[in-house]
Scaffold this motif. Structure first.
Motif, mmCIF file in Angstrom:
data_model
loop_
_atom_site.group_PDB
_atom_site.id
_atom_site.type_symbol
_atom_site.label_atom_id
_atom_site.label_comp_id
_atom_site.label_asym_id
_atom_site.label_seq_id
_atom_site.Cartn_x
_atom_site.Cartn_y
_atom_site.Cartn_z
ATOM 1 N N TYR A 1 0.847 -1.206 0.000
ATOM 2 C CA TYR A 1 0.000 0.000 0.000
ATOM 3 C C TYR A 1 0.881 1.253 0.000
ATOM 4 N N ILE B 1 5.098 -3.288 -9.379
ATOM 5 C CA ILE B 1 4.814 -4.735 -9.231
ATOM 6 C C ILE B 1 4.731 -5.397 -10.602
ATOM 7 N N GLN B 2 4.002 -4.778 -11.511
ATOM 8 C CA GLN B 2 3.843 -5.344 -12.847
ATOM 9 C C GLN B 2 5.188 -5.449 -13.564
ATOM 10 N N CYS C 1 -0.770 -12.035 -8.467
ATOM 11 C CA CYS C 1 -0.816 -10.578 -8.278
ATOM 12 C C CYS C 1 -2.267 -10.118 -8.272
ATOM 13 N N SER D 1 -3.337 0.983 -3.888
ATOM 14 C CA SER D 1 -2.338 2.049 -3.725
ATOM 15 C C SER D 1 -2.680 3.231 -4.639
ATOM 16 N N SER E 1 2.837 2.042 -7.069
ATOM 17 C CA SER E 1 3.190 0.701 -6.567
ATOM 18 C C SER E 1 2.810 -0.399 -7.552
ATOM 19 N N TRP E 2 1.602 -0.323 -8.102
ATOM 20 C CA TRP E 2 1.132 -1.389 -8.999
ATOM 21 C C TRP E 2 1.989 -1.452 -10.265
ATOM 22 N N ASP E 3 2.402 -0.313 -10.782
ATOM 23 C CA ASP E 3 3.261 -0.298 -11.970
ATOM 24 C C ASP E 3 4.596 -0.970 -11.667
ATOM 25 N N ASP F 1 -1.963 -5.640 -3.941
ATOM 26 C CA ASP F 1 -1.915 -4.171 -3.846
ATOM 27 C C ASP F 1 -3.266 -3.692 -3.320
ATOM 28 N N ARG G 1 -5.015 -6.895 -7.287
ATOM 29 C CA ARG G 1 -5.115 -5.447 -7.044
ATOM 30 C C ARG G 1 -6.526 -5.105 -6.569
#
Length: 422
Positions: free
Chosen positions: A10, A48-49, A62, A40, A44-46, A37, A64
């Motif tokens: 987060y 992670i991807q 993964c 967030s 953050s998600w970008d 995620d 979200r």
């Protein structure tokens, strides 16, 4: 697959790649990585991807969230998705040492340990050691470790304080989750409450003193630092609720540990309260200082204005003195002028009297002239009448006859007169 690693995220775009890389760098590779995620609002998600795409051979899950659900709900979702025999948690702002999983899996299997935690290395936001800065935190943690070394009773140490520090230090067998269940919906102490349930359930636990296999990042946005008083209150309320359940495991040593923690919480409450009061005072000062500065500036301006006014007053007084002198001179001049005016008015009165007399004389003269002209007119009329009468007389027959009769007499008279003269 031995281990399911649950990594809740987060708003940790700054650190989540380090957390993921520390898992991917583990010497023990039989794991799945469950990344969740929790909605967030940063990148953050970008991140992670990008890490997922760069490591396609890793077994990933993964997820979200569309809305933020909080840490307990996110952890519970990860536990439900987990397939491994062992469950491990790593928060997105913390890091593992590369040999952590290998060490814990080996120890757990060899000695049938249900729950293992390790010593902790304190990091700052830049992943640098922070022990020298956070001296109070380090002193508190070292006191817990020394307490454990004294009696080797993890119950007593756990009641004195949460020496596990964070859910990132949780490594446990699936049977623990099966029996203990999910994390409670607590904002700040869900990890501590879960540990109490594990200890109360009688699972075999181990704390690896001196093995700093977890890098715990302490920064300003830590949840525990969000609202310290609220966190302390939640902790105290948890202990009070748990007192009846702890009755069967309490002895003098454990009760002493609980007493120390409650006293610490009381002291922390007072310190936090004083800190809040201080911060509010500082904030108030920050509000007041500009006002004081403005006031001082205004006073300086006022004093400057007063100085100018005083200077102007002195100048005004000098001007008043000059004016009074001028007024005195003017009044003298006015007196002289008034005397002259009085004299002038007397002269004017005399002049006006002369003029009036002259006017009277003129009037009298005009009247005399009119009377004279009337008399002259009457005289001229009389003369004309006399002349007319004379003409009439001369033209009259009687006159001519008388003249003719008198002519010889006149001549005789002239002869006689003239003769006598001779």
């Amino acid at each position: 697959m031995k281990v399911s690693v649950i990594l809740p995220v987060y708003n940790h775009a700054r650190w989540v790649k380090q957390a993921l890389d520390s898992v991917l760098a583990q010497s023990f590779t039989s794991f799945e990585l469950i990344v969740i995620d929790d909605a967030s609002q940063d990148a953050s998600w970008d991140v992670i991807q990008a890490v997922c795409q760069a490591n396609p051979t890793v077994r990933w899950q993964c997820v979200r969230h569309k809305t933020n659900q909080g840490a307990p709900a996110t952890l519970n979702e990860g536990l439900k998705l987990a397939q491994g025999d062992f469950l491990a948690i790593l928060n997105s702002d913390d890091v593992w040492e590369a040999g952590r999983l290998a060490r814990l899996v080996s120890l757990a299997e060899r000695e049938s340990i249900d729950f293992i935690s390790t010593d902790v290395a304190l990091l700052d936001g830049d992943s640098k050691p922070k022990e020298a800065i956070e001296r109070h935190w380090v002193a508190w943690f070292e006191a817990l470790k020394q307490d454990y070394l004294t009696h080797a009773d993890s119950w007593a140490t756990l009641l004195r304080g949460n020496f596990l520090i964070t859910t990132s230090n949780f490594f446990f067998h699936r049977r623990v989750y099966t029996q203990v269940g999910v994390f409670a919906e607590l904002r700040y102490v869900h990890d501590y409450e879960y540990a109490l349930r594990i200890w109360l359930a009688g699972f075999k636990t181990r704390f690896l003193m001196g093995e700093k296999l977890l890098g715990y990042r302490l920064h300003d946005t830590n949840t525990i630092r969000e609202k310290p008083l609220a966190a302390i209150e939640e902790n105290m309320r948890l202990l009070l609720v748990w007192l009846p359940r702890l009755q069967r495991v309490l002895d003098w040593q454990r009760l002493r540990g609980l007493e120390i923690q409650l006293l610490d919480l009381y002291r922390y409450t007072r310190e936090e309260w004083l800190t809040i009061v201080h911060q509010r005072l500082v904030a108030r000062e920050q509000e007041l200082f500009p006002l004081i500065t403005d006031r001082d500036g205004w006073i300086a301006e006022r004093d400057a204005v007063i100085g100018d006014l005083q200077q102007q007053l002195v100048q005004h007084r000098e001007w008043l003195a000059e004016r009074e002198h001028w007024v005195g001179e003017r009044d003298g001049w006015i007196l002289e002028r008034d005397g002259y005016i009085a004299q002038r008015d007397g002269w004017i009165a005399e002049r006006d009297a002369v003029i009036a007399l002259q006017a009277q004389h003129l009037h009298d003269r005009e009247q005399w002239v009119v009377e004279r002209d009337g008399w002259i007119a009457e005289r001229d009329t009389l003369i004309q009448q006399l002349q007319q009468q004379q003409q009439d007389l001369l033209a009259s027959r009687a006159f001519r006859l008388g003249h003719a009769l008198l002519n010889p007499l006149r001549r005789c008279k002239q002869w006689l007169t003239g003769g006598s003269h001779a």
